[in-house]
Motif scaffolding. Structure first.
Motif, PDB file in Angstrom:
ATOM      1  N   SER A  23     -23.929  21.748 -22.688  1.00 31.47           N
ATOM      2  CA  SER A  23     -24.083  22.606 -21.503  1.00 31.47           C
ATOM      3  C   SER A  23     -23.820  24.062 -21.861  1.00 31.47           C
ATOM      4  CB  SER A  23     -23.139  22.160 -20.392  1.00 31.47           C
ATOM      5  OG  SER A  23     -23.504  20.896 -19.923  1.00 31.47           O
ATOM      6  N   SER A  24     -22.809  24.290 -22.664  1.00 32.91           N
ATOM      7  CA  SER A  24     -22.476  25.641 -23.099  1.00 32.91           C
ATOM      8  C   SER A  24     -23.598  26.244 -23.943  1.00 32.91           C
ATOM      9  CB  SER A  24     -21.172  25.621 -23.895  1.00 32.91           C
ATOM     10  OG  SER A  24     -20.880  26.879 -24.416  1.00 32.91           O
ATOM     11  N   ILE A  25     -24.134  25.460 -24.863  1.00 31.29           N
ATOM     12  CA  ILE A  25     -25.239  25.930 -25.706  1.00 31.29           C
ATOM     13  C   ILE A  25     -26.441  26.289 -24.847  1.00 31.29           C
ATOM     14  CG2 ILE A  25     -26.959  25.178 -27.416  1.00 31.29           C
ATOM     15  CD1 ILE A  25     -24.672  23.604 -28.778  1.00 31.29           C
ATOM     16  N   SER A  26     -26.759  25.431 -23.893  1.00 35.38           N
ATOM     17  CA  SER A  26     -27.891  25.678 -23.006  1.00 35.38           C
ATOM     18  C   SER A  26     -27.697  26.963 -22.200  1.00 35.38           C
ATOM     19  CB  SER A  26     -28.072  24.487 -22.062  1.00 35.38           C
ATOM     20  OG  SER A  26     -29.122  24.724 -21.175  1.00 35.38           O
ATOM     21  N   ALA A  27     -26.513  27.136 -21.660  1.00 31.05           N
ATOM     22  CA  ALA A  27     -26.231  28.333 -20.853  1.00 31.05           C
ATOM     23  C   ALA A  27     -26.294  29.602 -21.696  1.00 31.05           C
ATOM     24  CB  ALA A  27     -24.868  28.203 -20.192  1.00 31.05           C
ATOM     25  N   GLU A  28     -25.746  29.560 -22.894  1.00 29.97           N
ATOM     26  CA  GLU A  28     -25.749  30.740 -23.768  1.00 29.97           C
ATOM     27  C   GLU A  28     -27.158  31.087 -24.231  1.00 29.97           C
ATOM     28  OE1 GLU A  28     -23.366  32.942 -24.518  1.00 29.97           O
ATOM     29  OE2 GLU A  28     -22.088  31.845 -23.120  1.00 29.97           O
ATOM     30  N   ALA A  29     -27.979  30.080 -24.482  1.00 32.09           N
ATOM     31  CA  ALA A  29     -29.349  30.319 -24.948  1.00 32.09           C
ATOM     32  C   ALA A  29     -30.206  30.979 -23.875  1.00 32.09           C
ATOM     33  CB  ALA A  29     -29.992  29.013 -25.402  1.00 32.09           C
ATOM     34  N   GLU A  30     -29.821  30.827 -22.633  1.00 32.39           N
ATOM     35  CA  GLU A  30     -30.577  31.411 -21.521  1.00 32.39           C
ATOM     36  C   GLU A  30     -30.121  32.825 -21.166  1.00 32.39           C
ATOM     37  OE1 GLU A  30     -30.210  28.609 -18.352  1.00 32.39           O
ATOM     38  OE2 GLU A  30     -31.310  27.056 -19.433  1.00 32.39           O
ATOM     39  N   GLN A  31     -29.022  33.266 -21.743  1.00 31.51           N
ATOM     40  CA  GLN A  31     -28.504  34.599 -21.443  1.00 31.51           C
ATOM     41  C   GLN A  31     -29.396  35.669 -22.064  1.00 31.51           C
ATOM     42  OE1 GLN A  31     -25.815  35.473 -19.487  1.00 31.51           O
ATOM     43  NE2 GLN A  31     -25.948  33.299 -18.966  1.00 31.51           N
ATOM     44  N   PRO A  32     -29.612  36.765 -21.333  1.00 36.11           N
ATOM     45  CA  PRO A  32     -30.377  37.862 -21.931  1.00 36.11           C
ATOM     46  C   PRO A  32     -29.563  38.520 -23.042  1.00 36.11           C
ATOM     47  CG  PRO A  32     -29.542  38.498 -19.775  1.00 36.11           C
ATOM     48  CD  PRO A  32     -29.207  37.051 -19.963  1.00 36.11           C
ATOM     49  N   LEU A  33     -30.260  39.105 -23.975  1.00 41.99           N
ATOM     50  CA  LEU A  33     -29.600  39.769 -25.086  1.00 41.99           C
ATOM     51  C   LEU A  33     -28.925  41.047 -24.586  1.00 41.99           C
ATOM     52  CD1 LEU A  33     -29.280  39.300 -28.128  1.00 41.99           C
ATOM     53  CD2 LEU A  33     -31.171  40.879 -28.473  1.00 41.99           C
ATOM     54  N   ASP A  34     -27.700  41.234 -25.009  1.00 37.93           N
ATOM     55  CA  ASP A  34     -26.937  42.415 -24.626  1.00 37.93           C
ATOM     56  C   ASP A  34     -27.623  43.667 -25.170  1.00 37.93           C
ATOM     57  OD1 ASP A  34     -24.602  44.449 -24.840  1.00 37.93           O
ATOM     58  OD2 ASP A  34     -23.804  42.806 -23.619  1.00 37.93           O
ATOM     59  N   THR A  35     -27.431  44.780 -24.490  1.00 40.97           N
ATOM     60  CA  THR A  35     -28.054  46.029 -24.924  1.00 40.97           C
ATOM     61  C   THR A  35     -27.289  46.691 -26.066  1.00 40.97           C
ATOM     62  OG1 THR A  35     -26.870  47.235 -23.199  1.00 40.97           O
ATOM     63  CG2 THR A  35     -29.122  46.488 -22.694  1.00 40.97           C
ATOM     64  N   GLY A  36     -26.025  46.361 -26.227  1.00 38.03           N
ATOM     65  CA  GLY A  36     -25.246  46.916 -27.332  1.00 38.03           C
ATOM     66  C   GLY A  36     -25.582  46.230 -28.640  1.00 38.03           C
ATOM     67  N   THR A  37     -25.643  46.995 -29.713  1.00 39.98           N
ATOM     68  CA  THR A  37     -26.059  46.454 -31.016  1.00 39.98           C
ATOM     69  C   THR A  37     -25.083  45.406 -31.530  1.00 39.98           C
ATOM     70  OG1 THR A  37     -27.139  48.536 -31.521  1.00 39.98           O
ATOM     71  CG2 THR A  37     -26.725  47.058 -33.364  1.00 39.98           C
ATOM     72  N   LEU A  38     -23.801  45.700 -31.494  1.00 41.80           N
ATOM     73  CA  LEU A  38     -22.819  44.751 -32.006  1.00 41.80           C
ATOM     74  C   LEU A  38     -22.835  43.462 -31.184  1.00 41.80           C
ATOM     75  CD1 LEU A  38     -20.572  43.971 -33.915  1.00 41.80           C
ATOM     76  CD2 LEU A  38     -18.951  45.142 -32.405  1.00 41.80           C
TER      77      LEU A  38
END
Length: 117
Positions: A71-86
């Motif tokens: 469930s955690s993997i699925s939720a994280e994979a759906e998150q948009p990429l952060d705008t900060g480089t790091l």
């Protein structure tokens, strides 16, 4: 011919690209592409992983740990990429690790889930 070979090879190549991007000063566009590619591989691996976990006794500690991880993997994979480089680098690295974990643990079971091509 083994149906998992193309999936395994594609996924491993994407993981390798993600690792290489950690060391390189890749731009946000490259990281976004990698994150999207990793999310696709995760989406292809998750149904097989969930099917295997669903076969387990649902009261066991192992079932709980694995189903929570999926469930955690699925939720994280759906998150948009952060705008900060790091932060974007960290997200890509974590997706690569999740993808590698799924491939290592459930990759051998893919041939049973996918139709022959």
């Amino acid at each position: 011919m083994n149906a998992t070979a193309p999936i395994r090879g594609d996924t491993q190549a994407t993981i390798a690209r993600a690792r290489a991007a950690e060391c390189a000063a890749g731009g946000h566009e490259e990281l976004a592409e990698l994150a999207a590619d990793l999310s696709v591989h995760i989406a292809r691996l998750l149904p097989t992983a969930r099917a295997r976990v669903d076969e387990m006794w649902h009261g066991s500690r192992e079932w709980y740990v694995l189903s929570t991880r999926l469930s955690s993997i699925s939720a994280e994979a759906e998150q948009p990429l952060d705008t900060g480089t790091l932060a974007a680098h960290v997200q890509v690295r974590l997706r690569a690790l999740d993808c590698e974990w799924l491939l290592t643990r459930y990759g051998a079971d893919l041939h049973a889930e996918e139709p022959a091509r």
